[in-house]
Design a protein around this motif. Structure first.
Motif, PDB file in Angstrom:
ATOM      1  N   UNK A 180      -8.885   1.327  -8.455  1.00  0.00           N
ATOM      2  CA  UNK A 180      -8.206   2.067  -7.389  1.00  0.00           C
ATOM      3  C   UNK A 180      -6.691   1.969  -7.523  1.00  0.00           C
ATOM      4  N   UNK A 181      -6.183   0.757  -7.741  1.00  0.00           N
ATOM      5  CA  UNK A 181      -4.730   0.604  -7.838  1.00  0.00           C
ATOM      6  C   UNK A 181      -4.174   1.335  -9.057  1.00  0.00           C
ATOM      7  N   UNK A 182      -4.909   1.322 -10.151  1.00  0.00           N
ATOM      8  CA  UNK A 182      -4.431   2.016 -11.350  1.00  0.00           C
ATOM      9  C   UNK A 182      -4.494   3.533 -11.193  1.00  0.00           C
ATOM     10  N   UNK A 183      -5.438   4.022 -10.419  1.00  0.00           N
ATOM     11  CA  UNK A 183      -5.446   5.454 -10.098  1.00  0.00           C
ATOM     12  C   UNK A 183      -4.166   5.829  -9.355  1.00  0.00           C
ATOM     13  N   UNK A 184      -3.769   4.978  -8.407  1.00  0.00           N
ATOM     14  CA  UNK A 184      -2.537   5.236  -7.668  1.00  0.00           C
ATOM     15  C   UNK A 184      -1.316   5.130  -8.577  1.00  0.00           C
ATOM     16  N   UNK A 185      -1.381   4.233  -9.555  1.00  0.00           N
ATOM     17  CA  UNK A 185      -0.262   4.065 -10.478  1.00  0.00           C
ATOM     18  C   UNK A 185      -0.090   5.285 -11.384  1.00  0.00           C
ATOM     19  N   UNK A 209      -3.103 -11.594  -4.249  1.00  0.00           N
ATOM     20  CA  UNK A 209      -4.042 -10.626  -4.823  1.00  0.00           C
ATOM     21  C   UNK A 209      -3.456  -9.223  -4.780  1.00  0.00           C
ATOM     22  N   UNK A 210      -2.875  -8.839  -3.637  1.00  0.00           N
ATOM     23  CA  UNK A 210      -2.315  -7.498  -3.492  1.00  0.00           C
ATOM     24  C   UNK A 210      -1.028  -7.349  -4.307  1.00  0.00           C
ATOM     25  N   UNK A 211      -0.231  -8.412  -4.356  1.00  0.00           N
ATOM     26  CA  UNK A 211       0.995  -8.358  -5.145  1.00  0.00           C
ATOM     27  C   UNK A 211       0.692  -8.203  -6.632  1.00  0.00           C
ATOM     28  N   UNK A 212      -0.413  -8.795  -7.079  1.00  0.00           N
ATOM     29  CA  UNK A 212      -0.791  -8.658  -8.484  1.00  0.00           C
ATOM     30  C   UNK A 212      -1.345  -7.267  -8.781  1.00  0.00           C
ATOM     31  N   UNK A 216       3.878  -2.651 -10.132  1.00  0.00           N
ATOM     32  CA  UNK A 216       4.870  -1.791 -10.764  1.00  0.00           C
ATOM     33  C   UNK A 216       5.924  -1.361  -9.737  1.00  0.00           C
ATOM     34  N   UNK A 217       6.982  -0.802 -10.200  1.00  0.00           N
ATOM     35  CA  UNK A 217       8.078  -0.408  -9.319  1.00  0.00           C
ATOM     36  C   UNK A 217       7.597   0.604  -8.286  1.00  0.00           C
ATOM     37  N   UNK A 252      11.073  -3.177   5.054  1.00  0.00           N
ATOM     38  CA  UNK A 252      10.692  -2.394   6.227  1.00  0.00           C
ATOM     39  C   UNK A 252      10.664  -0.896   5.965  1.00  0.00           C
ATOM     40  N   UNK A 253      11.623  -0.321   5.226  1.00  0.00           N
ATOM     41  CA  UNK A 253      11.527   1.127   4.957  1.00  0.00           C
ATOM     42  C   UNK A 253      10.255   1.507   4.201  1.00  0.00           C
ATOM     43  N   UNK A 254       9.797   0.626   3.303  1.00  0.00           N
ATOM     44  CA  UNK A 254       8.542   0.886   2.584  1.00  0.00           C
ATOM     45  C   UNK A 254       7.363   0.758   3.540  1.00  0.00           C
TER      46      UNK A 254
END
Length: 269
Positions: A180-185, A209-212, A216-217, A252-254
């Motif tokens: 899922x995360x790589x699809x978003x990437x 876990x979420x930070x890993x 990516x930027x 906070x903006x993110x």
């Protein structure tokens, strides 16, 4: 000087349930929590199959939208393998802003669904896809249900073929989180939510876990806020998201974009 507009909070993944006064209680809870909008759908599944009863359908959602136009945003349910492009067009005419789908008869990337994806892309209707494992129901055999058809990677060809179709991947593909995360990437048109019960998968993962996963930027900007819980659990779900992002020092903006501004722009609210 013009006042700066307050960031919206939008729960982009929620459902009507067949309980007395549920729409009213959901709208009241959203208001109390400071949510500006709640995106709702009704899966129309047989009532005997589900705890909480997900039997409301698109007509029930339309009535809730009419009753609470300043709170509810409708996501029309389509059944891939049953409905066609005409259903997408009908839902658009009725005022649904996006689509919701689950339990497809074939893999999400099956070319038989391309007419639906093309219609949604043309009409500017994002699709919220259930991804990952799915609960058992009494009709699973009849409906030929398979969670494997709903793996996040099954949306890779869809995202490439329909680059202007916004895709929301629900539940971070649980348990296929990395897919899922790589699809978003890799796809600019793909976003993920972390929806699920406060007692479920999300709280069993560390903030690391979420930070890993989102390394990516600007990765956190591909997350959108959705609860997918009973209104009694919405506050706890909201707090889960905030806790994860605060512990990972997400600016906070993110967070403003995660909690509503991204969806506000996508749905033109």
């Amino acid at each position: 000087m013009e006042a700066k507009q307050k960031p919206m909070i939008i729960d982009m993944h929620n459902h009507l349930l067949n309980e007395p006064d549920y729409a009213a209680m959901l709208a009241d809870t959203a208001k109390r929590l400071g949510f500006d909008r709640v995106c709702i759908s009704g899966l129309g599944l047989p009532s005997e199959n589900w705890l909480g009863d997900l039997s409301p359908d698109n007509d029930d959602v339309l009535r809730a939208m009419e009753r609470y136009p300043d709170t509810f945003v409708g996501f029309g349910v389509i059944r891939l393998g049953v409905d066609g492009a005409k259903k997408v067009e009908e839902l658009h005419r009725q005022g649904f802003r996006a689509l919701k789908t689950t339990r497809p008869l074939y893999d999400y990337d099956d070319e038989r669904f391309d007419e639906i994806y093309a219609a949604a892309e043309s009409l500017g209707m994002p699709i919220l896809f259930h991804t990952g494992m799915i609960l058992n129901t009494l009709r699973d055999k009849e409906d030929n249900v398979s969670s494997a058809r709903m793996r996040p990677v099954m949306l890779d060809r869809v995202a490439r073929t329909f680059p202007d179709l916004v895709i929301f991947i629900a539940h971070l593909g649980m348990p296929w989180h990395e897919e899922a995360s790589q699809m978003a990437r890799y796809h600019r048109n793909v976003y993920v939510d972390l929806s699920g019960s406060p007692a479920g998968w999300r709280n069993r993962k560390s903030p690391q876990f979420f930070d890993e996963l989102f390394y990516w930027e600007n990765a956190y900007e591909k997350i959108v806020f959705g609860t997918d819980v009973h209104y009694l659990d919405m506050a706890a779900s909201y707090q889960d998201y905030r806790r994860i992002f605060n512990l990972n020092n997400v600016p906070q903006p993110v967070q403003d974009r995660i909690f509503g501004e991204t969806v506000r722009a996508i749905l033109n609210l």
